[in-house]
Design an enzyme around this catalytic site. Structure first.
Site, short mmCIF file in Angstrom:
data_model
loop_
_atom_site.label_atom_id
_atom_site.label_comp_id
_atom_site.label_asym_id
_atom_site.label_seq_id
_atom_site.Cartn_x
_atom_site.Cartn_y
_atom_site.Cartn_z
N CYS A 79 0.73 -1.18 0.22
CA CYS A 79 -0.09 -0.02 0.16
C CYS A 79 0.89 1.21 -0.02
O CYS A 79 1.66 1.34 -1.10
CB CYS A 79 -0.87 -0.08 1.18
SG CYS A 79 -2.33 1.18 1.03
N HIS A 183 -3.95 -4.89 0.04
CA HIS A 183 -3.48 -5.44 1.01
C HIS A 183 -3.45 -6.82 1.05
O HIS A 183 -4.42 -7.48 1.36
CB HIS A 183 -4.22 -5.09 2.16
CG HIS A 183 -4.00 -3.46 2.46
ND1 HIS A 183 -2.97 -3.19 3.55
CD2 HIS A 183 -4.47 -2.33 2.20
CE1 HIS A 183 -2.93 -1.71 3.69
NE2 HIS A 183 -3.77 -1.24 2.76
N GLU A 185 -2.50 -9.14 3.32
CA GLU A 185 -2.69 -9.38 4.70
C GLU A 185 -4.32 -9.29 4.85
O GLU A 185 -4.58 -10.05 6.06
CB GLU A 185 -1.80 -8.70 5.74
CG GLU A 185 -2.33 -7.49 6.17
CD GLU A 185 -1.82 -6.08 5.07
OE1 GLU A 185 -2.24 -5.18 5.33
OE2 GLU A 185 -1.46 -6.52 4.00
#
Length: 206
Positions: A79, A183, A185
């Protein structure tokens, strides 16, 4: 061992949690020597470009980040961490980025009436052979949260694009340097698959 760079980024813990879930050895650090000694490095990021660079400079780790990114070890920006690879951002005029890649960060304009920030799940289009973004299903979905995006000057560095009214650069890759605007994650199984591939690259580096 993977170093997650600590400069106060909001998604640092979620990145660490994802690596822990993958049983990937990792540690959080803002110590230059520890960044140098790691087998791979992740630069997370949420928030403003200028604030992130200010914190990196205050902690005295900008040069350590540049050296780690240029020495051939796997290095991943997520990001805002990806945006910091570039030279400048419209979000923070006059604040230089890390200058690892050529290009700038610009604000969404042509969104075809869609809201900014771009927040939520979106598909990506893989645009070149990639060591991270291979063997994905057609039109894979990943999670985005951003008002600004990278506009790379070197088009061969772009490994994926996405559409939000207009097409924007969603991922970059140059040698061992990788950047993801989305993202991983927070992107479920496919995001973990990409992080697992990054972990495997660090194992090969050892």
């Amino acid at each position: 061992m993977i170093a997650i760079i600590d400069y106060g980024a909001g998604n640092l813990q979620s990145v660490k949690n994802a690596l822990d879930h993958l049983d990937a050895p990792n540690f959080v650090t803002s110590v230059p020597d520890e960044i140098h000694s790691a087998d791979g490095v992740i630069l997370p990021g949420v928030g403003a470009f200028g604030h992130a660079m200010d914190e990196i400079n205050k902690r005295g780790i900008a040069d350590a980040i540049r050296k780690a990114a240029r020495n051939g070890k796997p290095f991943l920006g997520i990001c805002v961490g990806m945006q910091l690879f570039f030279e400048s951002s419209e979000e923070s005029p006059g604040v230089p980025g890390l200058g690892l890649m050529q290009g700038k960060v610009v604000r969404f304009r042509d969104t075809d009436g869609r809201k900014v920030p771009h927040m939520g799940w979106n598909t990506i289009n893989v645009t070149k052979e990639s060591r991270l973004l291979f063997d994905l299903p057609p039109e894979p979905f990943f999670y985005f949260v951003h008002s600004y995006y990278v506009k790379s000057d070197i088009r061969t560095d772009v490994s994926a694009t996405a559409d939000y009214g207009s097409t924007f650069d969603a991922a970059v890759e140059d040698g061992s340097l990788f950047g993801l605007q989305f993202h991983p994650e927070k992107s479920g199984d496919l995001g973990l698959r990409i992080l697992r591939r990054f972990v495997s690259l660090t194992a090969r580096f050892i």
